[in-house]
Design an enzyme around this catalytic site. Structure first.
Site, PDB file in Angstrom:
ATOM      1  N   SER A 137       0.872  -1.351  -0.077  1.00  0.00           N
ATOM      2  CA  SER A 137       0.195  -0.080  -0.156  1.00  0.00           C
ATOM      3  C   SER A 137       0.861   1.100  -0.089  1.00  0.00           C
ATOM      4  O   SER A 137       2.105   1.036   0.382  1.00  0.00           O
ATOM      5  CB  SER A 137      -0.875   0.028   1.400  1.00  0.00           C
ATOM      6  OG  SER A 137      -1.277   1.198   1.475  1.00  0.00           O
TER       7      SER A 137
ATOM      8  N   TYR B 143      -2.532  -0.450  10.241  1.00  0.00           N
ATOM      9  CA  TYR B 143      -2.698  -0.538   8.728  1.00  0.00           C
ATOM     10  C   TYR B 143      -1.263  -0.359   8.008  1.00  0.00           C
ATOM     11  O   TYR B 143      -0.856  -0.925   7.387  1.00  0.00           O
ATOM     12  CB  TYR B 143      -4.057  -0.058   8.091  1.00  0.00           C
ATOM     13  CG  TYR B 143      -4.001  -0.485   6.676  1.00  0.00           C
ATOM     14  CD1 TYR B 143      -4.665  -1.861   6.504  1.00  0.00           C
ATOM     15  CD2 TYR B 143      -3.945   0.417   5.624  1.00  0.00           C
ATOM     16  CE1 TYR B 143      -4.685  -2.092   4.895  1.00  0.00           C
ATOM     17  CE2 TYR B 143      -4.188   0.067   4.022  1.00  0.00           C
ATOM     18  CZ  TYR B 143      -4.674  -1.265   4.017  1.00  0.00           C
ATOM     19  OH  TYR B 143      -4.469  -1.402   2.652  1.00  0.00           O
TER      20      TYR B 143
HETATM   21  P1  NAD Z   1     -11.892  -5.736   0.040  1.00  0.00           P
HETATM   22  O1  NAD Z   1     -12.198  -5.495   1.353  1.00  0.00           O
HETATM   23  O2  NAD Z   1     -12.862  -5.412  -0.914  1.00  0.00           O
HETATM   24  O3  NAD Z   1     -11.574  -7.276   0.020  1.00  0.00           O
HETATM   25  C1  NAD Z   1     -10.809  -7.998   1.176  1.00  0.00           C
HETATM   26  C2  NAD Z   1     -11.424  -9.591   1.021  1.00  0.00           C
HETATM   27  O4  NAD Z   1     -10.895 -10.183   1.959  1.00  0.00           O
HETATM   28  C3  NAD Z   1     -12.770  -9.455   1.550  1.00  0.00           C
HETATM   29  O5  NAD Z   1     -13.675 -10.215   0.498  1.00  0.00           O
HETATM   30  C4  NAD Z   1     -12.829 -10.232   3.022  1.00  0.00           C
HETATM   31  O6  NAD Z   1     -14.102 -10.951   2.942  1.00  0.00           O
HETATM   32  C5  NAD Z   1     -11.764 -10.933   2.648  1.00  0.00           C
HETATM   33  N1  NAD Z   1     -11.099 -11.186   3.930  1.00  0.00           N
HETATM   34  C6  NAD Z   1     -11.023 -10.404   4.989  1.00  0.00           C
HETATM   35  N2  NAD Z   1     -10.250 -11.085   6.130  1.00  0.00           N
HETATM   36  C7  NAD Z   1     -10.215 -12.506   5.767  1.00  0.00           C
HETATM   37  C8  NAD Z   1      -9.475 -13.471   6.266  1.00  0.00           C
HETATM   38  N3  NAD Z   1      -9.222 -13.423   7.411  1.00  0.00           N
HETATM   39  N4  NAD Z   1      -9.430 -14.551   5.545  1.00  0.00           N
HETATM   40  C9  NAD Z   1      -9.946 -14.617   4.254  1.00  0.00           C
HETATM   41  N5  NAD Z   1     -10.569 -13.751   3.631  1.00  0.00           N
HETATM   42  C10 NAD Z   1     -10.613 -12.426   4.380  1.00  0.00           C
HETATM   43  O7  NAD Z   1     -10.442  -5.137  -0.053  1.00  0.00           O
HETATM   44  P2  NAD Z   1      -9.632  -4.604  -1.314  1.00  0.00           P
HETATM   45  O8  NAD Z   1     -10.145  -3.218  -1.757  1.00  0.00           O
HETATM   46  O9  NAD Z   1     -10.137  -5.419  -2.631  1.00  0.00           O
HETATM   47  O10 NAD Z   1      -8.203  -5.027  -1.115  1.00  0.00           O
HETATM   48  C11 NAD Z   1      -7.527  -6.009  -1.506  1.00  0.00           C
HETATM   49  C12 NAD Z   1      -5.946  -5.896  -0.950  1.00  0.00           C
HETATM   50  O11 NAD Z   1      -5.545  -4.747  -1.602  1.00  0.00           O
HETATM   51  C13 NAD Z   1      -6.216  -5.766   0.658  1.00  0.00           C
HETATM   52  O12 NAD Z   1      -4.864  -6.372   1.111  1.00  0.00           O
HETATM   53  C14 NAD Z   1      -6.053  -4.208   0.753  1.00  0.00           C
HETATM   54  O13 NAD Z   1      -5.395  -3.786   2.119  1.00  0.00           O
HETATM   55  C15 NAD Z   1      -4.966  -3.753  -0.391  1.00  0.00           C
HETATM   56  N6  NAD Z   1      -4.993  -2.293  -0.784  1.00  0.00           N
HETATM   57  C16 NAD Z   1      -6.453  -2.147  -1.521  1.00  0.00           C
HETATM   58  C17 NAD Z   1      -6.388  -0.576  -1.819  1.00  0.00           C
HETATM   59  C18 NAD Z   1      -7.782  -0.015  -2.493  1.00  0.00           C
HETATM   60  O14 NAD Z   1      -7.531   1.129  -2.900  1.00  0.00           O
HETATM   61  N7  NAD Z   1      -8.585  -0.769  -2.384  1.00  0.00           N
HETATM   62  C19 NAD Z   1      -5.339   0.297  -1.667  1.00  0.00           C
HETATM   63  C20 NAD Z   1      -4.231  -0.460  -1.201  1.00  0.00           C
HETATM   64  C21 NAD Z   1      -3.951  -1.764  -0.967  1.00  0.00           C
END
Ligand code: NAD
Length: 283
Positions: free
Chosen positions: A166, A179
């Site tokens: 991130s 985070y």
């Molecule tokens: P999201 O919340 O849409 O998806 C995360 C998924 O992980 C969810 O479906 C949730 O049910 C699942 N999850 C949570 N805890 C879990 C567990 N213990 N075991 C199994 N599954 C679990 O998030 P996203 O926006 O798609 O993000 C995906 C990744 O990208 C994450 O690591 C997030 O930190 C990272 N990220 C996202 C962004 C963004 O802009 N969306 C930016 C930087 C980093």
């Protein structure tokens, strides 16, 4: 939808954690379009299932399984099923991750008078259990699936692990210390693993997404009248390209890192896809 680059991942088995979510369901679909058999793992089976069904209805191969990335025993059971139904794992995307509201301070800055304001979450009353949950989900939730699936990859010609870091890993964002710290740990761990696995043909890299506007976060980024919130204004001012990314703009980076003929000598990198955010000092 079409991938931005044509990459052949046929005969590969790709395991994606957090695949019920916004970004990783998209990653799973992009990899499936390259011919890989995709395994979608999520804590909520229905979410992963829905995306797996979409992949299958488009003519590709996918299976969904429920699992918690912090539960090694269940992951081992899932791995056994994947091995018998699809084959051994070649690609692991460690996508499950996120923040918790109780690990988030109310305000960006602390002022001395805040100590007596019981309605505020400040550094001093951050809920340590929530901080621990965030660390575990993001860091341990990357480490355990890697312990479970990387044995499949050892000494293959071509195997790859992608972690999701991130912008917080480069410079922490205000309010979300747990985070930020956990994602910094992911970047560091990516480098550590890349070195550790360098003699085994497993390449380990990470993608660091910048700021993306999606249906899910629209209400946080924009006021009901469509104007940007104060935080959105700051994000856009700090992004030299002056806009949010489209989630699809992450796919090119993902496929580049996965496709060995394009990135055979690339391991241990954390690739920002951020419109310049991580390069900009603000001046
Ligand atoms: P999201 O919340 O849409 O998806 C995360 C998924 O992980 C969810 O479906 C949730 O049910 C699942 N999850 C949570 N805890 C879990 C567990 N213990 N075991 C199994 N599954 C679990 O998030 P996203 O926006 O798609 O993000 C995906 C990744 O990208 C994450 O690591 C997030 O930190 C990272 N990220 C996202 C962004 C963004 O802009 N969306 C930016 C930087 C980093």
């Amino acid at each position: 939808m079409k991938n931005p680059i044509d990459v052949d991942l046929s005969n590969k088995v790709a395991v994606v954690t957090g695949a019920g979510g916004v970004l990783c369901s998209m990653f799973a679909k992009a990899i499936a379009r390259c011919g890989a058999k995709v395994v979608l793992l999520d804590r909520t089976l229905e979410k992963a299932q829905k995306h797996a069904e979409e992949i299958v209805s488009d003519g590709y191969t996918a299976k969904a399984f429920q699992c918690n990335v912090l539960d090694k025993e269940t992951l081992e059971q899932v791995r056994a099923k994947v091995n018998s139904e699809l084959g051994t794992c070649d690609i692991l995307i460690n996508g499950a991750g996120g923040n918790k509201p109780l690990a988030t301070t109310t305000n960006e800055y602390y002022f001395s008078g805040d100590f007596d304001k019981s309605d505020l979450v400040t550094f001093f009353n951050l809920d340590t259990k929530s901080v621990e949950l965030v660390f575990n989900l993001n860091f341990i939730g990357t480490l355990i699936p890697t312990q479970v699936f990387a044995p499949d990859m050892l000494n293959k010609e071509d195997a790859s692990i992608i972690n999701i870091s991130s912008m917080n890993a480069f410079t922490p964002l205000t309010k979300i210390p747990a985070y930020s710290g956990a994602k910094a740990a992911i970047s560091n761990f990516t480098q550590w693993l890349a070195v550790h696995f360098s003699k085994t043909n497993i390449r380990v890299n990470a993608i660091a997404p910048g700021f993306f506007s999606t249906k899910q976060n629209a209400s946080l980024l924009f006021n009901p009248d469509g104007t940007p919130t104060e935080r959105t204004g700051k994000i856009l001012n700090s992004t030299p390209m002056g806009r949010f990314g489209e989630p699809e703009e992450l796919i090119g980076a993902l496929l580049f890192l996965l496709y060995k003929p394009a990135s055979s000598f690339v391991t241990g990198v954390v690739l920002p896809v951020d419109g310049g955010f991580s390069s900009y000092s603000g001046v």
